[in-house]
Design an enzyme around this catalytic site. Sequence first.
Site, short mmCIF file in Angstrom:
data_model
loop_
_atom_site.label_atom_id
_atom_site.label_comp_id
_atom_site.label_asym_id
_atom_site.label_seq_id
_atom_site.Cartn_x
_atom_site.Cartn_y
_atom_site.Cartn_z
N ASP A 39 4.73 -11.45 9.20
CA ASP A 39 5.51 -12.66 9.48
C ASP A 39 4.73 -13.69 10.31
O ASP A 39 5.24 -14.78 10.57
CB ASP A 39 6.81 -12.31 10.19
CG ASP A 39 7.84 -11.71 9.23
OD1 ASP A 39 7.59 -11.71 8.01
OD2 ASP A 39 8.90 -11.25 9.71
N ASN A 87 15.52 -11.17 13.37
CA ASN A 87 15.54 -9.91 12.63
C ASN A 87 16.25 -8.79 13.39
O ASN A 87 16.82 -7.90 12.78
CB ASN A 87 14.12 -9.48 12.25
CG ASN A 87 13.56 -10.36 11.14
OD1 ASN A 87 14.29 -11.16 10.54
ND2 ASN A 87 12.27 -10.22 10.85
N ARG A 134 10.14 -6.92 -3.58
CA ARG A 134 11.01 -6.44 -2.51
C ARG A 134 12.19 -5.59 -2.97
O ARG A 134 13.36 -5.97 -2.81
CB ARG A 134 11.51 -7.61 -1.66
CG ARG A 134 10.38 -8.44 -1.11
CD ARG A 134 10.86 -9.49 -0.17
NE ARG A 134 11.10 -8.99 1.17
CZ ARG A 134 11.48 -9.74 2.18
NH1 ARG A 134 11.68 -11.02 2.01
NH2 ARG A 134 11.67 -9.22 3.38
C1 UD1 Z 1 11.67 -6.97 7.49
C2 UD1 Z 1 11.82 -8.34 8.09
C3 UD1 Z 1 10.78 -9.30 7.49
C4 UD1 Z 1 9.38 -8.71 7.63
C5 UD1 Z 1 9.32 -7.29 7.08
C6 UD1 Z 1 7.98 -6.62 7.31
C7 UD1 Z 1 14.19 -8.47 8.56
C8 UD1 Z 1 15.48 -9.11 8.28
N1 UD1 Z 1 13.15 -8.85 7.83
O1 UD1 Z 1 11.95 -7.10 6.10
O2 UD1 Z 1 10.87 -10.54 8.19
O3 UD1 Z 1 8.48 -9.53 6.90
O4 UD1 Z 1 10.34 -6.49 7.70
O5 UD1 Z 1 7.69 -6.61 8.66
O6 UD1 Z 1 14.07 -7.68 9.48
N2 UD1 Z 1 9.96 -1.95 0.18
C9 UD1 Z 1 10.16 -1.20 -0.95
N3 UD1 Z 1 11.36 -0.54 -1.08
C10 UD1 Z 1 12.36 -0.62 -0.13
C11 UD1 Z 1 12.11 -1.39 1.02
C12 UD1 Z 1 10.90 -2.04 1.15
O7 UD1 Z 1 9.32 -1.11 -1.83
O8 UD1 Z 1 13.41 -0.02 -0.31
C13 UD1 Z 1 8.66 -2.64 0.35
C14 UD1 Z 1 8.79 -4.14 0.46
O9 UD1 Z 1 8.80 -4.75 -0.81
C15 UD1 Z 1 7.54 -4.47 1.25
C16 UD1 Z 1 7.40 -3.29 2.21
O10 UD1 Z 1 8.14 -2.24 1.60
O11 UD1 Z 1 6.43 -4.53 0.42
C17 UD1 Z 1 7.92 -3.50 3.60
O12 UD1 Z 1 9.22 -4.04 3.55
P1 UD1 Z 1 10.30 -3.83 4.70
O13 UD1 Z 1 9.59 -3.33 5.93
O14 UD1 Z 1 11.41 -3.05 4.17
O15 UD1 Z 1 10.77 -5.31 4.96
P2 UD1 Z 1 12.23 -5.84 5.20
O16 UD1 Z 1 13.00 -4.85 6.01
O17 UD1 Z 1 12.81 -6.33 3.95
#
Ligand code: UD1
Length: 422
Positions: free
Chosen positions: A308, A23, A123
């Site tokens: 994770d 990541n 997501r």
């Molecule tokens: C990253 C990690 C993933 C990990 C996650 C949480 C990478 C490539 N992946 O994913 O392995 O499981 O962090 O630790 O680094 N959300 C929204 N809107 C947005 C963005 C996020 O609603 O614009 C929500 C997501 O659906 C989720 C939560 O916020 O429920 C957290 O997601 P986020 O921290 O953004 O995860 P990722 O960056 O996608």
Amino acid sequence: MDSIVIRGGAALNGEIPIAGAKNACLTLMPATLLSDEPLTLTNAPRLSDIRTMTTLLQSLGAEVSALQSGQVLALSSHDLTSHTADYDIVRKMRASILVLGPMLARDGHAVVSLPGGCAIGARPVDLHLKGLQALGADLDLRDGYIHAKVPGGLKGAVFEFPFVSVGATENLLMAATLAKGTTVLKNAAREPEIVDLAQCLRKMGAQIDGEGTPTITIQGVDRLHGATHAVVTDRIELGTYMLAPVITGGTVECLGGRLDLVAAFAEKLDAAGVSVEQTPRGLKVSRRNGRVNAVDVITEPFPGFPTDLQAQMMALLCTAEGTSVLEEKIFENRFMHAPELIRMGAKIDVHGGHATVTGVDRLKGAPVMATDLRASVSLILAGLAAEGETVVSRVYHLDRGYERVEEKLGACGAQIERITGQ
Ligand code: UD1
């Protein structure tokens, strides 16, 4: 499609080297787009997700070469030939959205497909978009693509995330390095991967303060230059392999492991009856007594228990003494490993965002199917502990995040092999 066959029951003993973080690497690679000078990343993991990001960056005109069997990535974005991140690549990996902020910051325009990735909930990417809008970007969603432009360049702003997002924090952090003026990100993610990104950007000339805390301040600069940076240790791979000796009853030293990367996880292991010792070379892990005890787990943003590692922890708790409750607070659909573990004799009851797990004496080998990246490795852990043979199919999910898993576990005495093409 490959599958992995495990004959369970062998105690794992030995050493497992932990790779650089997937990541972190996936967010460091797009940082190349911020500069026309070379960026070199060392300690890179060799994974299919890294190859997908390589393909994506190359499709934009960046040069990416994998040196030293893929452990060093030489990136250069001297000339970008395209500003469109195509659906065919982006759909394979959600982290592709991380090219949006850097391209917009550098050239004032970008078109990026809405992403795909693991099927662990809806997501959305709304926070990435709202944050970039706060920096002045003009966004239009058409035909499954984000069309972004900012004719006069990004401008610093104060942006408060309504909830913590790792990816959105990374995208905005990168974009803000080249914005005019000061950007303050409030309620920012504090994950070690964010700290690693900030450290790399600083080497490239960015002015950043406060990474690792909820408030990050970025003073925009005119340009960034080249740098060399070593990718931080993968705390999720670390946590996963820390469970291998615990679930099988052996002692494994995870080389390169650092307690500060997995503190909340190690605390739960301690409560379950596991010894975790920081050595000069890494983390040495073993069970203190016969069986581990049940513990309750709630997933949270860093420094809380990582989502994770939830699936892997569930595999362990399936064999614990007593009943544990796991609460998933980050992703709404992240218990897809539960039905597969139940096929192996686990007692799990999923209700909404909670899973109640009552430990059994022994799991039983079974054919199971990997549904996402971390689910797939939880089935491998369960297979190591189970009586008889477990066949995990659809392991392409596994290859996205774990390099040479059979080799690493096999070297510690696991009876595990990959069957290609099944
Ligand atoms: C990253 C990690 C993933 C990990 C996650 C949480 C990478 C490539 N992946 O994913 O392995 O499981 O962090 O630790 O680094 N959300 C929204 N809107 C947005 C963005 C996020 O609603 O614009 C929500 C997501 O659906 C989720 C939560 O916020 O429920 C957290 O997601 P986020 O921290 O953004 O995860 P990722 O960056 O996608």
